[in-house]
Design an enzyme around this catalytic site. Structure first.
Site, PDB file in Angstrom:
ATOM      1  N   GLY A 246     -78.817 102.640 -12.229  1.00 44.79           N
ATOM      2  CA  GLY A 246     -77.892 103.141 -12.898  1.00 44.79           C
ATOM      3  C   GLY A 246     -78.223 104.428 -13.939  1.00 44.79           C
ATOM      4  CD  GLU A 283     -82.910  95.393 -11.364  1.00 44.13           C
ATOM      5  OE1 GLU A 283     -82.089  95.761 -11.848  1.00 44.13           O
ATOM      6  OE2 GLU A 283     -83.516  93.978 -11.530  1.00 44.13           O
ATOM      7  N   PRO A 284     -83.402 101.432 -10.244  1.00 43.58           N
ATOM      8  CG  PRO A 284     -84.823 103.036  -9.114  1.00 43.58           C
ATOM      9  CD  PRO A 284     -85.159 101.608 -10.038  1.00 43.58           C
ATOM     10  N   GLY A 285     -81.189 102.987  -7.810  1.00 42.32           N
ATOM     11  CA  GLY A 285     -80.738 102.950  -6.300  1.00 42.32           C
ATOM     12  C   GLY A 285     -80.408 104.463  -6.134  1.00 42.32           C
ATOM     13  CE1 TYR A 325     -66.171 102.133  -7.584  1.00 44.59           C
ATOM     14  CE2 TYR A 325     -67.694 102.973  -6.761  1.00 44.59           C
ATOM     15  CZ  TYR A 325     -67.052 102.010  -7.119  1.00 44.59           C
ATOM     16  OH  TYR A 325     -67.785 101.264  -6.592  1.00 44.59           O
ATOM     17  CB  CYS A 352     -52.049 104.094   9.898  1.00 48.62           C
ATOM     18  SG  CYS A 352     -53.063 104.937  10.894  1.00 48.62           S
ATOM     19  CD  GLU A 353     -54.198 101.982   3.676  1.00 48.77           C
ATOM     20  OE1 GLU A 353     -54.181 102.384   2.743  1.00 48.77           O
ATOM     21  OE2 GLU A 353     -54.491 100.966   4.720  1.00 48.77           O
ATOM     22  CE1 TYR A 385     -74.636 101.038  -4.372  1.00 49.12           C
ATOM     23  CE2 TYR A 385     -74.594 102.964  -5.804  1.00 49.12           C
ATOM     24  CZ  TYR A 385     -74.990 101.500  -5.507  1.00 49.12           C
ATOM     25  OH  TYR A 385     -76.601 101.417  -6.476  1.00 49.12           O
TER      26      TYR A 385
HETATM   27  C1  LIG Z   1     -78.376  94.499 -11.094  1.00 52.37           C
HETATM   28  C2  LIG Z   1     -78.569  96.134 -10.996  1.00 52.37           C
HETATM   29  N1  LIG Z   1     -79.648  96.220 -10.911  1.00 52.37           N
HETATM   30  C3  LIG Z   1     -79.800  97.819  -9.546  1.00 52.37           C
HETATM   31  C4  LIG Z   1     -78.471  98.827 -10.076  1.00 52.37           C
HETATM   32  C5  LIG Z   1     -78.430 100.233  -8.665  1.00 52.37           C
HETATM   33  O1  LIG Z   1     -77.481 100.985  -9.413  1.00 52.37           O
HETATM   34  P1  LIG Z   1     -77.720 101.902  -9.446  1.00 52.37           P
HETATM   35  O2  LIG Z   1     -77.371 102.472  -7.803  1.00 52.37           O
HETATM   36  O3  LIG Z   1     -76.766 102.763 -10.208  1.00 52.37           O
HETATM   37  O4  LIG Z   1     -78.982 102.907 -10.075  1.00 52.37           O
HETATM   38  C6  LIG Z   1     -77.261  97.612  -9.315  1.00 52.37           C
HETATM   39  C7  LIG Z   1     -76.292  98.259  -9.338  1.00 52.37           C
HETATM   40  O5  LIG Z   1     -74.660  98.119  -9.889  1.00 52.37           O
HETATM   41  C8  LIG Z   1     -76.927  96.496  -9.865  1.00 52.37           C
HETATM   42  O6  LIG Z   1     -75.794  95.712  -9.726  1.00 52.37           O
END
Ligand SMILES: Cc1ncc(COP(=O)(O)O)c(C=O)c1O
Length: 428
Positions: A246, A283-285, A325, A352-353, A385
């Site tokens: 997050g 769990e960062p993405g 979003y 086409c939107e 994303y």
């Molecule tokens: C279970 C879980 N972990 C980690 C993430 C990664 O989130 P972010 O990319 O915001 O760090 C998500 C994304 O929503 C998620 O659903």
């Protein structure tokens, strides 16, 4: 410019450089639309998080949330850096295998997980983080193994945070996790099944910033208390607590950098004072991949309609965040970056939107330096994303992806063709 970062995004002689390479040269070499990632920046982001915990001698297991960007080269980069994986579907798990991750470094956290998913996951042997009591009951019927599992719980109302209401994943009207009042059921069902609950997991939402850190840290408190409760219920110590992903990135000039030190110190202090002896996982993405990726597109139409419109060769099929979003994505005119003479444009895609625009909505124009037809625009902070949410809507092929690694760039996904798009239909 507020988004400049040494060695990553730089402006020289009014031109944009990514990882030391001219954005225009990259666009000319590989074509557009083109996702460009900078390996150096991915590693800097990963290491920044890791080091913030190490400063306190707090080991942290960083499970990269591969949903943010699952290109094999991105995954390999993070595997070599020591990352673990957060996977949300069986095929994400298998993609991580193909990138070379061993099963011990992969955790699956799914939602609405089917029996077919579970069967496939059991075959892979990866660790399962459980999202519902139903999942425990069905797993029991599908395996004789005494599995080690963890529980994803929902820390409840007021615990969620995210850049959009649809990315908040804690609270009442949220499908994720096991709510507090069902935790005893979950423990009971796990016991019946002979499963060992060895971990607890929370994920409160995606894309939160400095102002949300207090909310996050109060969910950390709740999760630590819940961990103790589960230890009492099972009579066993938990081996890990996962505080989810997050941490956000600034997409606009007014947003602040994520306070990594405050975040890591907060987790460390809470764990230390709790006396809980469990490995800390996160769990960062977005934080790892977000600002490392730039989407290059070409302006093909610059025209005064009712409003000045710049049409580009990509759409919300290429990057969905603005349309989905209402998100702000910084747009840079690569060949005329810091001209002070600006004009307001609607930057629009080729779908086409009516809603296919790259501004927060179609009534918001963006003040940008003058754009000419043939000009290259860079959409910043597109590494997370971005491609992973792309589609072939309007039969627009998925774009190519390129990785910059030091002084070289290489194609890491070729542009899709019509044959690619039609393969599953023409081969039946
Ligand atoms: C279970 C879980 N972990 C980690 C993430 C990664 O989130 P972010 O990319 O915001 O760090 C998500 C994304 O929503 C998620 O659903």
């Amino acid at each position: 410019m507020w988004w400049e970062k040494e060695g990553h995004l730089e402006v020289k002689d009014n031109l944009l450089y990514i990882g030391g390479m001219s954005a225009r040269a990259l666009a000319e070499k590989y074509g557009t639309p083109l996702y460009v990632y900078n390996k150096k920046r991915i590693l800097e982001n990963f290491n920044e998080l890791n080091n913030a915990f190490l400063k306190h001698n707090q080991n942290v297991r960083i499970h990269y949330a591969m949903k943010a960007n699952s290109n094999l080269e991105v995954l390999r980069t993070l595997k070599d850096a020591g990352a673990y994986i957060d996977a949300v579907s069986p095929l994400e798990v298998e993609t991580a295998f193909r990138a070379g991750f061993p099963k011990e470094r992969i955790m699956f956290t799914g939602t609405s997980v089917s029996n077919d998913d579970l069967i496939r996951l059991l075959e892979t042997g990866v660790f399962l983080n459980i999202d519902s009591v139903s999942q425990i009951k069905r797993l029991q019927k599908l395996t004789d193994k005494k599995l080690d599992i963890s529980i994803r719980w929902n820390p409840g109302e007021g615990s969620g945070a995210g850049h959009h209401s649809n990315t908040i994943t804690a609270g009442k009207y949220v499908k994720f996790g096991i709510p507090e009042h069902k935790l005893e059921d979950a423990v009971l069902e796990a016991k019946k099944a002979g499963f060992n609950i060895v971990g607890l997991h929370q994920h409160i939402g995606s894309g939160w910033l400095k102002e949300d850190v207090p909310t996050f840290l109060s969910s950390v408190d709740k999760t630590i208390d819940t961990a103790k409760r589960i230890e009492t219920l099972t009579g066993q110590k938990l081996s890990f607590i996962d505080f989810g992903g997050g941490p956000g990135i600034p997409y606009t000039e007014t947003q602040k950098l994520f306070p990594v030190d405050e975040y890591a110190k907060g987790i460390y202090e809470k764990i230390k004072s709790s006396g809980v002896d469990a490995v800390v996982a996160i769990e960062p993405g977005r934080f790892i991949a977000g600002d490392a990726g730039i989407l290059l597109v070409e302006a093909n139409t610059v025209e005064e309609k009712n409003i000045p419109v710049v049409g580009v060769n990509a759409g919300f099929n290429t990057i969905v965040r603005p349309a989905m979003y209402g998100s702000y994505q910084e747009i840079v005119v690569c060949d005329n970056v810091d001209s002070t003479s600006k004009k307001e444009y609607l930057v629009a895609g080729n779908l086409c939107e009516t809603g296919d625009v790259f501004t927060e909505n179609r009534k918001v124009l963006r003040a940008l330096p003058q754009i000419c037809e043939g000009g290259i625009l860079a959409i910043l902070d597109a590494g997370a994303y971005g491609f992973s949410m792309a589609s072939t809507y309007n039969s627009r092929p998925l774009p190519a992806e390129v990785m910059i690694d030091g002084a070289t760039s290489k194609i890491i996904r070729r542009r899709q063709t019509l044959d690619d798009i039609l393969r599953e239909q023409e081969s039946v």
